[in-house]
Design a protein around this motif. Structure first.
Motif, PDB file in Angstrom:
ATOM      1  N   PHE A 400       0.814  -1.216   0.000  1.00  0.00           N
ATOM      2  CA  PHE A 400       0.000   0.000   0.000  1.00  0.00           C
ATOM      3  C   PHE A 400       0.849   1.269   0.000  1.00  0.00           C
ATOM      4  O   PHE A 400       0.394   2.309  -0.481  1.00  0.00           O
ATOM      5  CB  PHE A 400      -0.973  -0.018   1.180  1.00  0.00           C
ATOM      6  CG  PHE A 400      -2.084  -1.018   1.022  1.00  0.00           C
ATOM      7  CD1 PHE A 400      -2.959  -0.931  -0.046  1.00  0.00           C
ATOM      8  CD2 PHE A 400      -2.238  -2.070   1.918  1.00  0.00           C
ATOM      9  CE1 PHE A 400      -3.986  -1.859  -0.208  1.00  0.00           C
ATOM     10  CE2 PHE A 400      -3.251  -2.997   1.767  1.00  0.00           C
ATOM     11  CZ  PHE A 400      -4.134  -2.892   0.694  1.00  0.00           C
ATOM     12  N   TRP A 401       2.087   1.202   0.511  1.00  0.00           N
ATOM     13  CA  TRP A 401       2.970   2.364   0.378  1.00  0.00           C
ATOM     14  C   TRP A 401       3.288   2.608  -1.087  1.00  0.00           C
ATOM     15  O   TRP A 401       3.302   3.755  -1.550  1.00  0.00           O
ATOM     16  CB  TRP A 401       4.269   2.165   1.160  1.00  0.00           C
ATOM     17  CG  TRP A 401       4.204   2.469   2.626  1.00  0.00           C
ATOM     18  CD1 TRP A 401       4.663   1.689   3.638  1.00  0.00           C
ATOM     19  CD2 TRP A 401       3.655   3.635   3.248  1.00  0.00           C
ATOM     20  NE1 TRP A 401       4.432   2.289   4.859  1.00  0.00           N
ATOM     21  CE2 TRP A 401       3.810   3.488   4.633  1.00  0.00           C
ATOM     22  CE3 TRP A 401       3.031   4.790   2.768  1.00  0.00           C
ATOM     23  CZ2 TRP A 401       3.379   4.455   5.548  1.00  0.00           C
ATOM     24  CZ3 TRP A 401       2.600   5.752   3.673  1.00  0.00           C
ATOM     25  CH2 TRP A 401       2.778   5.571   5.042  1.00  0.00           C
ATOM     26  N   VAL A 507       6.021   9.581   2.659  1.00  0.00           N
ATOM     27  CA  VAL A 507       6.445   9.279   1.291  1.00  0.00           C
ATOM     28  C   VAL A 507       6.424   7.782   1.051  1.00  0.00           C
ATOM     29  O   VAL A 507       6.195   7.309  -0.051  1.00  0.00           O
ATOM     30  CB  VAL A 507       7.842   9.872   1.021  1.00  0.00           C
ATOM     31  CG1 VAL A 507       8.338   9.467  -0.357  1.00  0.00           C
ATOM     32  CG2 VAL A 507       7.798  11.389   1.133  1.00  0.00           C
ATOM     33  N   GLY A 508       6.634   7.003   2.118  1.00  0.00           N
ATOM     34  CA  GLY A 508       6.519   5.562   1.959  1.00  0.00           C
ATOM     35  C   GLY A 508       7.824   4.880   1.588  1.00  0.00           C
ATOM     36  O   GLY A 508       8.912   5.446   1.690  1.00  0.00           O
ATOM     37  N   ALA A 674      -2.425   5.276   1.902  1.00  0.00           N
ATOM     38  CA  ALA A 674      -1.429   5.652   2.906  1.00  0.00           C
ATOM     39  C   ALA A 674      -1.852   5.203   4.295  1.00  0.00           C
ATOM     40  O   ALA A 674      -1.023   4.751   5.100  1.00  0.00           O
ATOM     41  CB  ALA A 674      -1.204   7.166   2.884  1.00  0.00           C
ATOM     42  N   ASN A 675      -3.134   5.299   4.591  1.00  0.00           N
ATOM     43  CA  ASN A 675      -3.606   4.853   5.894  1.00  0.00           C
ATOM     44  C   ASN A 675      -3.568   3.337   6.017  1.00  0.00           C
ATOM     45  O   ASN A 675      -3.232   2.800   7.075  1.00  0.00           O
ATOM     46  CB  ASN A 675      -5.031   5.347   6.134  1.00  0.00           C
ATOM     47  CG  ASN A 675      -5.539   4.962   7.507  1.00  0.00           C
ATOM     48  OD1 ASN A 675      -4.997   5.401   8.514  1.00  0.00           O
ATOM     49  ND2 ASN A 675      -6.576   4.147   7.564  1.00  0.00           N
ATOM     50  N   MET A 676      -3.887   2.628   4.945  1.00  0.00           N
ATOM     51  CA  MET A 676      -3.811   1.166   4.996  1.00  0.00           C
ATOM     52  C   MET A 676      -2.374   0.691   5.159  1.00  0.00           C
ATOM     53  O   MET A 676      -2.126  -0.416   5.642  1.00  0.00           O
ATOM     54  CB  MET A 676      -4.429   0.572   3.733  1.00  0.00           C
ATOM     55  CG  MET A 676      -5.932   0.775   3.633  1.00  0.00           C
ATOM     56  SD  MET A 676      -6.671  -0.047   2.211  1.00  0.00           S
ATOM     57  CE  MET A 676      -6.607  -1.754   2.733  1.00  0.00           C
ATOM     58  N   ALA A 677      -1.424   1.530   4.753  1.00  0.00           N
ATOM     59  CA  ALA A 677      -0.018   1.163   4.881  1.00  0.00           C
ATOM     60  C   ALA A 677       0.538   1.449   6.266  1.00  0.00           C
ATOM     61  O   ALA A 677       1.643   0.994   6.589  1.00  0.00           O
ATOM     62  CB  ALA A 677       0.811   1.921   3.838  1.00  0.00           C
ATOM     63  N   GLU A 678      -0.203   2.205   7.078  1.00  0.00           N
ATOM     64  CA  GLU A 678       0.279   2.519   8.417  1.00  0.00           C
ATOM     65  C   GLU A 678       0.377   1.243   9.249  1.00  0.00           C
ATOM     66  O   GLU A 678      -0.578   0.468   9.328  1.00  0.00           O
ATOM     67  CB  GLU A 678      -0.657   3.508   9.112  1.00  0.00           C
ATOM     68  CG  GLU A 678      -0.503   4.938   8.654  1.00  0.00           C
ATOM     69  CD  GLU A 678       0.784   5.567   9.133  1.00  0.00           C
ATOM     70  OE1 GLU A 678       1.366   5.081  10.131  1.00  0.00           O
ATOM     71  OE2 GLU A 678       1.230   6.553   8.512  1.00  0.00           O
ATOM     72  N   PHE A 679       1.512   1.045   9.885  1.00  0.00           N
ATOM     73  CA  PHE A 679       1.673  -0.122  10.742  1.00  0.00           C
ATOM     74  C   PHE A 679       0.935   0.109  12.052  1.00  0.00           C
ATOM     75  O   PHE A 679       1.212   1.069  12.769  1.00  0.00           O
ATOM     76  CB  PHE A 679       3.152  -0.390  10.999  1.00  0.00           C
ATOM     77  CG  PHE A 679       3.390  -1.549  11.923  1.00  0.00           C
ATOM     78  CD1 PHE A 679       3.178  -2.847  11.476  1.00  0.00           C
ATOM     79  CD2 PHE A 679       3.787  -1.355  13.231  1.00  0.00           C
ATOM     80  CE1 PHE A 679       3.373  -3.921  12.322  1.00  0.00           C
ATOM     81  CE2 PHE A 679       3.984  -2.418  14.083  1.00  0.00           C
ATOM     82  CZ  PHE A 679       3.784  -3.707  13.623  1.00  0.00           C
ATOM     83  N   ARG A 680      -0.023  -0.758  12.372  1.00  0.00           N
ATOM     84  CA  ARG A 680      -0.836  -0.590  13.579  1.00  0.00           C
ATOM     85  C   ARG A 680      -0.091  -1.023  14.831  1.00  0.00           C
ATOM     86  O   ARG A 680      -0.301  -0.488  15.911  1.00  0.00           O
ATOM     87  CB  ARG A 680      -2.139  -1.387  13.453  1.00  0.00           C
ATOM     88  CG  ARG A 680      -2.972  -1.024  12.239  1.00  0.00           C
ATOM     89  CD  ARG A 680      -3.480   0.386  12.317  1.00  0.00           C
ATOM     90  NE  ARG A 680      -4.140   0.784  11.075  1.00  0.00           N
ATOM     91  CZ  ARG A 680      -4.564   2.006  10.826  1.00  0.00           C
ATOM     92  NH1 ARG A 680      -4.388   2.956  11.717  1.00  0.00           N
ATOM     93  NH2 ARG A 680      -5.144   2.298   9.686  1.00  0.00           N
TER      94      ARG A 680
END
Length: 759
Positions: A400-401, A507-508, A674-680
């Motif tokens: 996702f990034w 930026v990812g 970008a939000n789906m790529a955030e590590f929870r």
């Protein structure tokens, strides 16, 4: 209705009421999203012809907030400005740096600065003597040039905002110490931080004409600050009464939050993650994993810890909150259970909710043993250990990034391309594309000349060049120039996303991918710190441009000279970085066992999970390298992230063109990916509480109780953020520094503070 001149496409004015996803205006207004009920406006301009050329392109929300009058003679940069800026930058830099090492944390609130600097400024105006201080050939200045002005007030907020961001460049010396036990020289760390920050400042010149002067790019957070400034600086008795009421409520809520935060942070940690599924499921493994917000997926898990909520429930437009919660549900409540219970994507061999790196058999990847003393890959050890692997959540984060990075460029081209092209053409035709009232007011103030932007860039670039050439950051010389080029290329598309939504995306991992391929040549050092340095240089450009441009938009709304704005921002960064560095050393000395995972933090907070993710990326993309990674079948699907990021905005754009009234353009794919790529990571307890409170504040109250919202929304968010920040500083500087710990009891169980046993 504001439109693109070339195509007629709506530029989304993405404020709260419009983002409700359930518009109930007339058919004529259903397509647009730039209306706010005029009768509820705080400021009315009855003498203005809104259909005139100067005003017709200014969105309604801007008309309701800004002033169209200006006094160019009032003071800006004064002794009071500098003294108060330094004071607030120091406080903010402490809080900002502490946040880097926590899993969740409320950022230092600029609203606190706005509310408290005003009485301090007026007090200085009363007590300082009107002495004139000589600076020799540089001239002189007055200690007290007269009444404390609105513009001085705004510049103090800008300086604090610039200096309180925590400075991302401190990640490099922090990672060096935590993971490689390398003590980077303080001078190298400080000048590396200053140089990367000021390169970002200089790149703001690339996007100013598009984002600052175009009235359609709102910067929602800027408008919120402008609302508060104008509310406080009215001259009528009504304004004075309003300000006093707001300040009283601010301090009541601030003190209440300061007192409350001792419970979730120290006394009663269970309140930070209330997990009813765990309580009813007792020691059932599935129930505890599903219900836990610390190490689980947090279904029906609620939080009373403000660091898990933050004022984003007020400051982010509601449509952004809906996108963020949707992404959270998909990744955490759907994908993680599929991987966890279905033993898919390497689970359970590679822990699904981990951002660490593993060998093929699931043990921790011994990256330290694979580095020689010169920072080279020990091929013999690598042949024994093999490829590096990661958990499912981290792997799809990479996917996702990639998608979000490409989506930003495609979205910009589809939805903002005509505007960007019009500004580019104006440089050749010499025809001014922005003739609205706000832009015309700012013509009275000289722009920062190109040579000054160039001087800032060259000084910073040369400083970084020296650091790279000295070999202090393990980064090959040619990659340094590529980092700057990619940072500049990302500036506009990333800034566009922020300008319309207030969502700050990273930026990812695209930069890491490029870096990994570049250093995959004989003689290059694959040290992960080199990759992190590249990431900071190429990514920090965008992060600092975001700060610069947002505050310059405030300066535009408040009619402050661009040179004064830039001075205050540079002042904030110069003062803030040494404070950032000192706090970083403090955290490393007192929390190292938590940061190195020698001891588990029972609250799941002092994990430095962002730093761990960056080290993981360094091991993957630098030490092992993408050429080796993508030969493995588990990494090959990640390439499709680029295709996804390119196609998704096109689909949304086509839907928007076909169904104008459906507001498809609110579903920004860049924000979504970008939000789906955030590590929870360790904490999944916040989003459910956030969307509930966000719906109350930014849907119901904003839509149906706008007068109440406009009076109390920003005050409430600022007070709660400030109370949390002060509590965090107090606990860290007193209880934590003295080694005071809370005795274990029912609400502070040593096995699980949320009482989710058997996960």
């Amino acid at each position: 209705m504001a439109t693109f001149a070339a195509t007629g496409d709506t530029i989304p004015n993405l404020q709260y009421k419009a983002s409700s996803l359930d518009l109930k205006e007339s058919d004529e207004k259903a397509e647009g999203v730039d209306f706010v009920t005029t009768k509820e406006s705080i400021y009315l301009h009855d003498d203005i012809d809104w259909d005139s050329p100067e005003y017709r392109d200014i969105p309604q929300i801007v008309r309701d907030v800004v002033s169209f009058d200006d006094d160019p003679t009032i003071s800006t940069i004064t002794f009071r400005t500098v003294v108060l800026s330094a004071f607030y930058v120091a406080i903010g830099a402490c809080v900002g740096q502490l946040s880097f090492y926590r899993t969740t944390s409320a950022t230092f609130s600029v609203f606190f600065v706005i509310l408290t600097s005003w009485p301090f400024g007026r007090a200085l105006a009363r007590v300082l003597p009107a002495w004139r201080i000589s600076l020799g050939p540089l001239g002189s200045f007055s200690l007290n040039p007269g009444p404390f002005s609105t513009k001085e007030h705004v510049l103090i907020g800008m300086a604090a905002n610039a200096g309180a961001s925590g400075n991302w460049a401190t990640y490099l010396p922090a990672n060096a110490k935590i993971y490689y036990d390398i003590d980077m020289h303080p001078a190298v760390a400080l000048f590396f931080g200053w140089a990367t920050a000021f390169i970002g400042y200089s790149f703001a010149a690339l996007v100013r004409q598009i984002l600052i002067y175009d009235p359609q790019f709102l910067f929602p957070l800027s408008l919120q600050q402008v609302t508060l400034y104008r509310s406080m600086h009215g001259t009528s008795e009504e304004h004075d009464i309003r300000t006093r009421r707001q300040m009283n409520v601010f301090w009541i809520l601030c003190v209440a939050m300061f007192a409350w935060q001792f419970f979730p942070e120290f006394i009663f940690p269970m309140t930070a993650a209330l997990a009813p599924i765990c309580w009813f499921g007792r020691k059932n493994h599935t129930a505890n994993f599903v219900g836990s917000g610390i190490g689980g997926i947090g279904v029906l898990n609620f939080t009373l810890n403000w660091s898990n909520i933050t004022s984003t429930i007020i400051t982010q437009p509601y449509f952004v909150q809906v996108i963020l919660f949707t992404g959270f549900v998909i990744t955490t409540w759907i994908l993680i259970p599929i991987a966890y219970f279905g033993n898919l994507w390497g689970s359970p061999k590679y822990k699904v909710m981990s951002n660490g790196v593993f060998t093929k058999n699931g043990t921790a990847y011994p990256f330290l043993s694979m580095l020689t003393s010169e920072g080279q890959l020990n091929q013999t050890v690598y042949d024994e250990v093999g490829l590096v692997y990661a958990g499912a959540q981290y792997m799809w984060a990479i996917f996702f990034w990639y998608a979000s990075y490409i989506s930003a460029f495609v979205w910009m081209g589809l939805f903002a391309g005509p505007k960007v092209w019009a500004v580019i053409k104006s440089h050749y035709t010499k025809k001014n594309v922005h003739n609205d009232k706000l832009s015309n007011i700012m013509k009275a103030y000289p722009e920062v000349p190109l040579w000054q932007w160039a001087a800032i860039f060259l000084a910073s670039a040369v400083t970084l060049l020296v650091i790279v050439l000295k070999g202090n950051i393990y980064m090959p010389l040619f990659t340094y120039f590529v980092a700057i080029a990619f940072g500049g290329a990302a500036t506009l598309p990333m800034s566009l996303v922020y300008a319309i939504s207030g969502f700050s995306m990273k930026v990812g991992l695209f930069n890491e991918l490029i870096y990994g391929y570049m250093i995959d040549v004989p003689g290059s050092s694959p040290h992960p710190l080199g990759q992190l340095a590249y990431r900071i240089i190429s990514g920090n450009v965008w992060y600092d441009v975001r700060t610069v441009i947002e505050d310059q938009k405030i300066g535009h709304y408040m009619h402050i000279a661009p040179r004064a704005v830039i001075f205050s921002q540079i002042l904030g960064s110069v003062i803030g970085l040494p404070v950032n560095y000192a706090i970083m050393r403090w955290v490393l000395s007192s929390k190292m066992d938590y940061l190195r995972e020698i001891v588990d933090d029972p609250n799941g907070q002092w994990t430095a999970q962002d730093l761990k993710s960056y080290n993981t990326a360094g091991v993957q993309y630098a030490l092992v390298g993408p050429r080796r990674l993508f030969q493995d079948a588990s990494y090959t699907p990640l390439w499709y992230g680029f295709m996804t990021g390119a196609v998704a905005p096109l689909v949304v754009w086509l839907l928007h063109r076909r169904f104008k009234r459906a507001n498809f353009h609110l579903w920004n794919t860049t924000i979504f990916f970008a939000n789906m790529a955030e590590f929870r990571g360790n904490i999944s307890t916040g989003p459910l509480t956030q969307i509930i409170l966000g719906t109350i504040w930014n849907f119901y109250l904003y839509r149906y109780r706008y007068k109440f919202w406009s009076m109390w929304a920003y005050i409430t968010g600022a007070a709660l953020d400030t109370g949390f920040s002060l509590n965090l500083l107090f606990i860290f500087a007193t209880l934590a520094a003295a080694g005071v710990t809370m005795p274990k009891w029912w609400g502070n169980n040593e096995q699980s503070v949320e009482r989710c046993f058997g996960k």
